[in-house]
Scaffold this motif. Structure first.
Motif, mmCIF file in Angstrom:
data_model
loop_
_atom_site.group_PDB
_atom_site.id
_atom_site.type_symbol
_atom_site.label_atom_id
_atom_site.label_comp_id
_atom_site.label_asym_id
_atom_site.label_seq_id
_atom_site.Cartn_x
_atom_site.Cartn_y
_atom_site.Cartn_z
ATOM 1 N N ASN A 157 17.795 44.401 -13.093
ATOM 2 C CA ASN A 157 16.904 45.020 -11.977
ATOM 3 C C ASN A 157 16.189 46.605 -12.389
ATOM 4 N N PRO A 216 6.671 42.458 -12.900
ATOM 5 C CA PRO A 216 6.256 42.052 -11.515
ATOM 6 C C PRO A 216 7.336 42.168 -10.482
ATOM 7 N N GLN A 217 8.491 41.075 -10.989
ATOM 8 C CA GLN A 217 9.373 40.885 -9.889
ATOM 9 C C GLN A 217 10.000 42.268 -9.699
ATOM 10 N N PHE A 235 22.987 40.784 -11.280
ATOM 11 C CA PHE A 235 24.004 40.038 -10.388
ATOM 12 C C PHE A 235 23.108 38.674 -10.543
ATOM 13 N N ALA A 278 11.212 36.243 0.706
ATOM 14 C CA ALA A 278 12.570 36.272 0.621
ATOM 15 C C ALA A 278 13.279 37.491 1.103
ATOM 16 N N SER A 338 18.208 35.509 -0.719
ATOM 17 C CA SER A 338 17.838 33.843 -1.054
ATOM 18 C C SER A 338 18.931 33.014 -0.954
ATOM 19 N N ALA A 370 22.297 43.203 -0.966
ATOM 20 C CA ALA A 370 22.261 43.232 -2.510
ATOM 21 C C ALA A 370 21.111 42.465 -3.069
ATOM 22 N N GLU A 371 21.032 41.029 -2.437
ATOM 23 C CA GLU A 371 20.095 40.162 -2.584
ATOM 24 C C GLU A 371 18.679 40.521 -2.398
ATOM 25 N N SER A 388 16.845 43.225 -4.470
ATOM 26 C CA SER A 388 16.461 42.933 -5.626
ATOM 27 C C SER A 388 15.198 42.284 -5.264
ATOM 28 N N ASN A 389 15.242 41.318 -4.149
ATOM 29 C CA ASN A 389 14.143 40.519 -3.491
ATOM 30 C C ASN A 389 12.976 41.420 -3.375
ATOM 31 N N ALA A 416 11.989 44.121 -4.752
ATOM 32 C CA ALA A 416 11.732 45.185 -5.607
ATOM 33 C C ALA A 416 10.131 44.923 -5.898
ATOM 34 N N ARG A 417 9.693 43.798 -5.704
ATOM 35 C CA ARG A 417 8.341 43.407 -5.966
ATOM 36 C C ARG A 417 7.293 44.052 -5.139
ATOM 37 N N TYR A 418 7.652 44.701 -4.068
ATOM 38 C CA TYR A 418 6.825 45.313 -3.222
ATOM 39 C C TYR A 418 6.663 46.738 -3.779
ATOM 40 N N ILE A 446 18.103 48.238 1.454
ATOM 41 C CA ILE A 446 17.904 48.448 0.113
ATOM 42 C C ILE A 446 18.847 49.276 -0.458
ATOM 43 N N MET A 447 18.895 50.468 0.091
ATOM 44 C CA MET A 447 20.081 51.521 -0.406
ATOM 45 C C MET A 447 21.261 50.775 -0.611
ATOM 46 N N ALA A 459 21.398 48.352 -3.554
ATOM 47 C CA ALA A 459 21.560 49.076 -4.602
ATOM 48 C C ALA A 459 22.638 49.620 -5.065
ATOM 49 N N LEU A 465 25.512 46.975 -5.644
ATOM 50 C CA LEU A 465 25.379 46.554 -7.204
ATOM 51 C C LEU A 465 25.342 47.481 -8.340
#
Lengths: 492, 490, 95
Positions: free
Chosen positions: A98, A105-106, A290, B209, B212, B319-320, B323-324, B326-328, B362-363, B366, B369
Motif C-alpha cells: 500500500n 491507481p489502486q 497484507f 468494495a 473484500s 484493514a481491508e 486498502s480498498n 485507497a483508490r478514492y 481507515i485509520m 492503517a 497493518l
C-alpha cells in the motif's frame, strides 16, 4: 546461500590512501513477463500505444473492479525459477503493497511478499576473463507494474498514462553475492540471456522491460558488512556499472571522512553519473502489506510442475556442456556461443551437417568479427545461417579455400545471394586439377629461373612461389596441391 | 385489491402473468409511492425515465412471451452497486458525480431476468454503519415508529435505504450487501426478510468494495419466497470475480416450503448475551417452539469463540477497507480538493471527501497493518477467524442449521447511539460471525416487541446450503404469521 | 498498546487523511477505545492455528493470456477531474 565470506578478486578492490575496500552488491531485477495481456486484466501490454488506450477498468482501479490472474504469467515465473534452479513454491499468494502515487491507481501494488512463487536458487555467472562466480537467488515474485508519470509536459502537473499499469513483472532478488561492477554486469547479462532463452521476458532494457535496483555497500576486504544504499531503476548495463562505481566511491569517501552511511534509496542521474538521495530511511514507506482478499492462493500441482519442467528448452549451461562434450569446443568458445539464445540457434544451424569445430571457428572469427565491426545484431545479419552453413560445407569439402570463403561471405553480406551459386557463377571453385596447377607452376619456374635455383638453399623462399601461383590462379588453386607440387619440383 | 406497491414480489409476478396489470402500471405505482416518501430519504436517485422505459420493454417482451424470472418487477438498487450511466455514490461525497460505464454483475443479472430499476438506495457511506446515519446524504428514516410515538428511528445499516424502501412499499425488493450484518440487521429493524448468502454465491464485480473477504450481496424483500426468487437471479458464478463460487444455483423457491421433519436446529448458547432484552429471549424461544412443531429437533450447541468475532471483525474489515478505499484519491474520478502539492491534495481530498466513520475505520485499518502491529493485530485476528470458522464446523457436525436472534435490539432513535463507536458496533454481534465464516444467514421478521417494533430471527446454514435457510425461514414466517406493516406517517 | 496524537498524525499521513490538529487527541481517544476493546483477542488460544485469509479453500482461478479488454480510453477518462491530451492530469509529483 549468501557467500559473505567470498572476498572480491584483488583486481576489483578499490585502493585509497587508507587501504583497500571491496564492494558488496545485490540486485533486484524487474523483468517484464512477455505476455500478451496484463497480470490481472485482459488489456494489452504492447509497448508504445496511444496514452490510456491499453487500460481496462481494472487497471484504472474503477470502483468494484476485481483482479483475475493471468495463468501464462504464472507459468513464465515458474519457468524462470526453474531456469535459475530455484525452489518452486507449490503454494504462493499475492499481497497488497500500500502506498499513494499518481501512477498507482489502486493505491496498492499487487505483489508477493510473504509467499513468493519462487524461492532460493543459484546461478553460475561467467565473467569476461573466463572465470565464473555463483550468485545466490533469494526469490522471484510476480507483481504489477505501475503506470507512467510524465513530469515534463507541464511545469505544474504530472501527466499519467496507465498503459503500463498492471503489466506483469518478475522481480528477481539476488543475494549480495557480487563484488564488483563487472560481476554485477555479468550477472545481469546471464539473467537476461536466461529469460531470453526461456522466452519469459524479451530482455529489452531500452524499453525498460528489464531494469535493476542495485544495493551497494562497501567494506574492508573480508571485513564487517557495511550499511547499504539502494539505487533505483537502472535500465542499461552501462548505468548499472557506472552507478555502482560512483556509489562505492561515494560511500568510501564518507567512511574515510569519519562519517556513516545512511541506509537510503537513491536515484542515479544518467547525465551527471552521480547518485542522489530519493528518500531516507526515516521517510521509508510503511507499505502495510497484507494478503490481497480479492485473490485466492496460487497452488501448483506436481503434475503441472513436471509438465512445465519437461517442456523447458535447453538452457545455456546445459548447452555449453553439450558443446564441450559432444562437439569438442573449448569452454571459452562454447560460452561465447551460448551467451545468447539467438547466437546459439544461429550456430546450431551453421553447424548442421558440418564439422562442429570448423563451424564454430568460422562463426567466432569471421561472422561475429564482421558483426562486431559493423555493429550489427545477429538477428539482423544479412548473411543467413543457412548461407554460412553452405560456406562452411564448401570449406570442408575443399570446394573453396578459407580465403575464398571470406570473399564469398563478403559478397553475400553486400550483395546477398546463394553462396554455392556465387562460387559457381564467379568461378571461385578451388582448382584441384593437379595437371592445371603443374602447368601454371612450370610457367612460373620457367619465367624465374634464378629464384628457382635458390630454393634448395633457402627453402623458405618456396613461399614466394606459392604466392605467385595463388596470384596466377586468382586464389583458386588448392594451396595443399600447390605446395606439394612446388616441393616436388624445387626441393626434391 | 391490494395497492400495487404493497404486493409481494411473487404476487406481482402472478398479476403480471395474469395480465391483471402491466409492468408499466406496477412501476408507476412504485414511482408514485417513492415521490410521496421523501421524508424517508430511502432513495438517493429515482431513475424514473429509465424505470418506465425498462417497464415498457418488459411489457413488450411479455407480449412476445419472452419472460424472465423477474419479468417486469420494479426493484431498488443499493447505491453500492455500480449502474451503467447512473450516478453511483456508495453513500459518499468523495465519488462526486461518478457515473460508471459498467453495470455490476448482480444488477446486470437482475436486468437480464427482466427486472426494472426504480433508482439507487441510500446507505451508510461505503457500507460502514449499522444505522444509516453515516450516509453523506442524510440518514434514512425507518418507516416504523414505536407505538404512539413520533420519534424518528433508524432503519439499521448499512443497507438502510434498501430495508426502508422494501418496508414502505417503495419497491418490491431491493439489492443489499452484508459485510458484518448489513442485510440482516436492517431487515430485522424494518420487519423485512434479508438473506446474506454464502460468501462467493453472488459476484462482487461492480460492487464498491468495503472488506473484500467478507462482502456479500443479497436481497431484502417482504417475504421469504420473494427473497428466494430474487437471490436465484442475483447468484451465479462470475469469472470476473476470483472469489466467485463455481456452484450450481438451486431453485431456492422450492426450498421455502420444504418439510423440516427430522431437521436438527442448533441453539448456540453463547448468543444469550448479557443485557439482551427479555422480549428477544422470548421471541427466540417462540422460534424454537415453532420449529419443534414442524418436526425439528432443537439441540444446544456451543460456538465458544462468538464473543471474539466482533473484535476480530473490527481488525479485518478496517484493514481491508483501508486498502480498498485507497483508490478514492480524487485523481481518476470523484471529487478532488486541490492542495498546495500532491500530498496535500490527497489529504484534503480524502480528509474532506470521507465521512467521520469511514475515516475512523481507515485509520484503524492503517494502524493494525502498520509496521510492528501486523502480527499482533491482523494475523491474530485471522487466527481467531479460523477459530470461529472451526466453531461452526463443529456445530454443524451436530445440527443442520442454527437459530439465533438477528440483532440485540429493535430499531433505536436517530442520534441515540452516535457517540460511542463500540456500542454501535455491537449491533452486529449476532450477524458478524456468519460473515467471518462465510456462511449463509437469513433474517425473518418474527414479532413486534411491546413498543410495536419488528424483531427478526436469524437462521444460519452450512456453506452453500441457503436452501435450509429458506426452508427454516419459510417455516418461521408461516408460524409467526407476521403481517404487520408500518402505518404510513410520511 | 495505545496510540497518542503523534501516532495518529503518522497514521493519518500514511492513509492520506487530513486531520486538524485539534482532532488528533480526540481521535487518539476514540481509537484507543476501540483498541482496548479489541485487546480481548489476546485471551484466545491461537497456538498452531493457521491465519485464515479467506473462507474459500480453493486455488485462485486464472484467465488465459488473451487480450479481451482495453481500447476504452473515453470510458477510462470520463470521470476524471482533469485530463489533457488523453492523459490524467494530477498535481506535480516529485520523488
Amino acid at each position: 546461500m549468501f557467500t559473505a565470506e567470498r572476498v572480491a578478486d584483488k583486481s576489483d578492490w578499490i585502493t585509497t590512501e587508507t587501504g583497500d575496500w571491496e564492494i558488496i552488491i545485490g540486485l533486484e531485477i524487474h523483468a517484464q513477463v512477455a505476455s500478451k495481456a496484463k497480470l490481472f486484466s485482459g488489456a494489452a501490454t504492447k509497448y508504445g500505444a496511444e496514452p490510456n488506450t491499453q487500460v481496462s477498468l481494472v487497471d484504472a482501479a474503477m470502483p468494484g473492479m476485481l483482479p483475475v490472474l493471468n495463468e501464462y504469467c504464472v507459468e513464465q515465473a515458474v519457468r524462470t525459477g526453474m531456469g535459475m534452479k530455484a525452489k518452486i513454491n507449490a503454494f504462493s499468494r499475492f499481497d497488497r503493497k500500500n502506498y499513494f502515487y499518481p501512477d498507482l491507481p489502486q493505491g496498492y501494488q499487487i505483489s508477493q511478499l510473504y509467499h513468493p512463487i519462487v524461492g532460493e536458487g543459484e546461478m553460475q555467472v561467467e565473467l569476461d576473463d573466463g572465470d565464473s562466480i555463483i550468485v545466490g537467488i533469494e526469490r522471484l515474485h510476480l507483481e504489477q507494474d505501475a503506470g507512467k508519470s510524465i513530469h515534463d509536459l507541464d511545469p505544474n502537473a504530472t501527466y499519467v498514462d496507465l498503459n503500463r499499469c498492471g503489466v506483469a513483472l518478475m522481480e528477481i532478488v539476488s543475494k549480495p553475492d557480487m563484488r564488483s561492477a563487472r560481476e554485477a554486469a555479468a550477472y545481469v547479462r546471464k539473467l537476461r540471456s536466461l529469460v531470453r532463452y526461456l522466452g519469459t521476458c524479451d530482455g529489452d532494457m531500452e524499453k525498460g522491460n528489464l531494469r535493476a535496483d542495485v544495493n551497494v555497500s562497501v567494506r574492508r576486504p573480508g571485513g564487517e558488512l557495511g550499511t547499504r544504499c539502494e539505487i533505483k531503476n537502472l535500465n542499461s548495463m552501462r548505468f548499472i556499472q557506472q552507478a555502482i562505481e560512483y556509489e562505492a566511491r561515494r560511500q568510501i569517501q564518507i567512511l574515510e571522512g569519519g562519517g556513516e552511511i545512511d541506509q537510503e534509496t537513491r536515484l542515479y542521474n544518467t547525465d551527471t553519473g552521480e547518485t542522489r538521495t530519493m528518500r531516507s530511511k526515516e521517510d521509508a514507506h510503511d507499505y502495510r502489506y497484507f494478503p490481497d482478499p480479492d485473490l485466492l492462493p496460487v497452488k501448483l500441482s506436481e503434475d503441472w510442475l513436471a509438465r512445465i519442467k519437461a517442456d523447458l528448452p535447453e538452457l545455456p549451461d546445459e548447452k555449453k556442456a553439450r558443446y564441450v562434450k559432444d562437439f569438442g569446443l573449448s569452454e571459452y568458445d562454447a560460452s561465447v556461443l551460448v551467451s545468447d539464445r539467438e547466437k546459439a540457434a544461429y550456430y546450431e544451424e551453421v553447424a548442421k551437417g558440418n564439422d562442429k569445430k570448423l563451424a564454430a571457428n568460422w562463426l567466432l572469427n569471421e561472422v561475429f568479427g564482421k558483426l562486431n565491426k559493423e555493429n550489427v545484431d545477429i538477428n539482423d545479419c544479412p548473411v543467413s545461417a543457412a548461407a554460412n552453413c553452405a560456406i562452411v560445407a564448401m570449406i570442408a569439402k575443399d570446394v573453396i579455400s578459407g580465403k575464398i570463403a571470406k570473399q564469398v561471405f563478403e559478397i553475400c553480406w553486400t550483395e546477398g545471394g546463394d553462396p554455392e551459386a556465387i562460387v559457381e557463377e564467379r568461378g571461385l571453385k578451388q582448382v584441384t586439377d593437379t595437371g592445371a596447377i603443374e602447368a601454371m607452376i612450370d610457367e612460373i619456374i620457367a619465367a624465374n629461373p634464378g629464384q628457382a635455383a635458390k630454393v634448395k638453399d633457402k627453402p623458405k623462399t618456396l613461399g614466394w612461389f606459392v604466392g605467385q601461383v595463388m596470384q596466377a590462379s586468382q586464389g583458386k588453386a588448392n594451396p595443399q596441391a600447390v605446395n606439394k607440387i612446388l616441393r616436388e619440383k624445387l626441393l626434391d | 385489491m391490494t395497492a400495487l406497491n404493497e404486493l409481494t414480489l411473487a404476487a406481482a409476478l402472478k398479476g403480471l402473468a395474469n395480465k391483471d396489470f402491466s409492468s408499466r402500471e406496477l412501476t408507476q405505482a412504485h414511482l408514485d409511492a417513492m415521490a410521496g416518501a421523501e421524508a424517508l430519504n430511502a432513495y438517493l436517485i429515482a431513475t424514473t425515465d429509465q424505470a418506465l422505459a425498462m417497464a415498457d420493454a418488459s411489457d413488450e417482451r411479455r407480449k412476445n412471451a419472452e419472460t424472465g424470472p423477474l419479468e417486469g418487477i420494479p426493484l431498488g438498487i443499493k447505491d453500492l452497486f455500480c449502474t451503467k450511466g447512473v450516478r453511483t455514490t456508495a453513500g459518499s461525497k468523495i465519488l462526486g458525480d461518478f457515473t460508471p460505464s459498467y453495470e455490476s454483475t448482480v444488477s446486470s443479472n437482475l436486468w437480464h431476468d427482466g427486472a426494472v430499476m426504480l433508482g439507487k438506495l441510500n446507505m451508510d457511506e461505503f457500507a460502514m454503519g449499522s444505522s444509516n446515519e453515516n450516509s453523506a446524504f442524510g440518514p434514512v428514516v425507518n418507516p416504523w415508529r414505536a407505538k404512539g410515538g413520533d420519534q424518528k428511528l433508524v432503519p439499521g445499516g448499512s443497507s438502510g435505504g434498501s430495508a426502508a424502501a422494501v418496508a414502505a412499499g417503495l419497491c418490491l425488493g431491493a439489492t443489499a450487501t452484508d459485510t458484518g450484518g448489513s442485510i440482516r440487521q436492517p431487515a430485522s429493524f424494518t420487519g423485512t426478510v434479508g438473506i446474506k448468502p454464502t460468501y462467493g454465491r453472488c459476484s462482487r464485480w461492480g460492487i464498491v468494495a468495503f472488506a473484500s473477504s467478507l462482502d456479500q450481496a443479497g436481497p431484502i424483500t417482504r417475504t421469504v419466497e420473494d427473497a428466494a426468487i430474487m437471490l436465484r437471479s442475483m447468484s451465479g458464478h462470475d469469472p470476473k470475480d476470483s472469489t466467485s463460487l463455481k456452484a450450481d444455483v438451486p431453485d431456492f423457491t422450492a426450498a421455502c416450503t420444504r418439510s423440516l421433519k427430522g431437521l436438527r436446529i442448533g441453539i448456540p448458547k453463547e448468543y444469550r448475551v448479557e443485557g439482551m432484552p427479555a422480549e428477544i429471549e422470548k421471541i427466540w424461544a417462540n422460534g424454537m417452539d415453532w420449529l419443534r412443531a414442524e418436526g425439528c429437533e432443537i439441540i444446544d450447541v456451543s460456538l465458544p469463540h462468538t464473543k471474539y468475532a466482533l473484535p476480530a471483525y473490527y481488525i479485518i474489515a478496517p484493514a481491508e477497507a483501508s486498502s480498498n478505499l485507497a483508490r478514492y484519491d480524487g485523481m481518476r474520478y470523484g471529487v478532488r480538493v486541490e492542495g498546495a502539492d500532491l500530498t496535500e491534495t490527497y489529504e484534503k481530498t480524502r480528509g474532506q471527501g470521507f465521512g467521520e466513520e469511514v475515516r475512523r475505520r481507515i485509520m484503524m485499518g492503517a494502524y493494525v497493518l502498520s509496521a510492528g502491529f501486523y502480527d499482533a493485530y491482523y494475523i491474530r485476528a485471522q487466527k481467531v477467524r479460523a477459530r470461529i470458522a472451526e466453531d461452526f464446523k463443529n456445530a454443524f457436525s451436530q445440527c443442520d442449521a442454527l437459530l439465533t436472534p438477528t440483532a440485540p435490539s429493535a430499531a433505536f432513535g436517530i442520534n441515540a447511539r452516535l457517540n460511542d463507536p463500540v456500542q454501535m458496533y455491537l449491533n452486529d454481534i449476532f450477524t458478524v460471525t456468519a460473515n467471518l465464516a462465510g456462511l449463509p444467514g437469513i433474517s425473518v421478521p418474527a414479532a413486534l416487541d411491546n413498543t410495536g417494533l419488528p424483531l427478526g430471527l436469524q437462521v444460519i446454514g452450512k456453506a452453500l446450503d441457503e436452501e435450509t435457510c429458506f426452508a427454516v425461514g419459510g417455516a418461521l414466517e408461516r408460524a409467526a404469521d407476521f403481517n404487520a406493516k408500518p402505518s404510513k406517517w410520511w | 498498546m495505545s496510540v497518542d496524537a503523534k501516532t495518529v498524525r503518522k497514521i493519518a499521513h500514511l492513509a492520506r487523511l487530513e486531520v486538524a490538529e485539534d482532532r488528533l487527541a480526540p481521535l487518539a481517544d476514540e481509537l484507543n477505545g476501540i483498541l482496548s476493546w479489541i485487546e480481548q483477542l489476546n485471551e484466545v488460544d491461537v497456538e498452531g492455528v493457521a491465519p485464515m485469509a479467506s473462507v474459500e479453500d480453493v486455488p485462485t482461478p486464472t484467465r488465459e493470456d488473451i487480450i479481451t479488454d482495453g481500447n476504452i480510453r473515453d470510458d477510462v477518462l470520463a470521470n476524471a477531474p482533469k485530463t489533457e491530451e488523453s492523459f490524467f492530469v494530477m498535481p506535480k509529483a516529485v520523488e
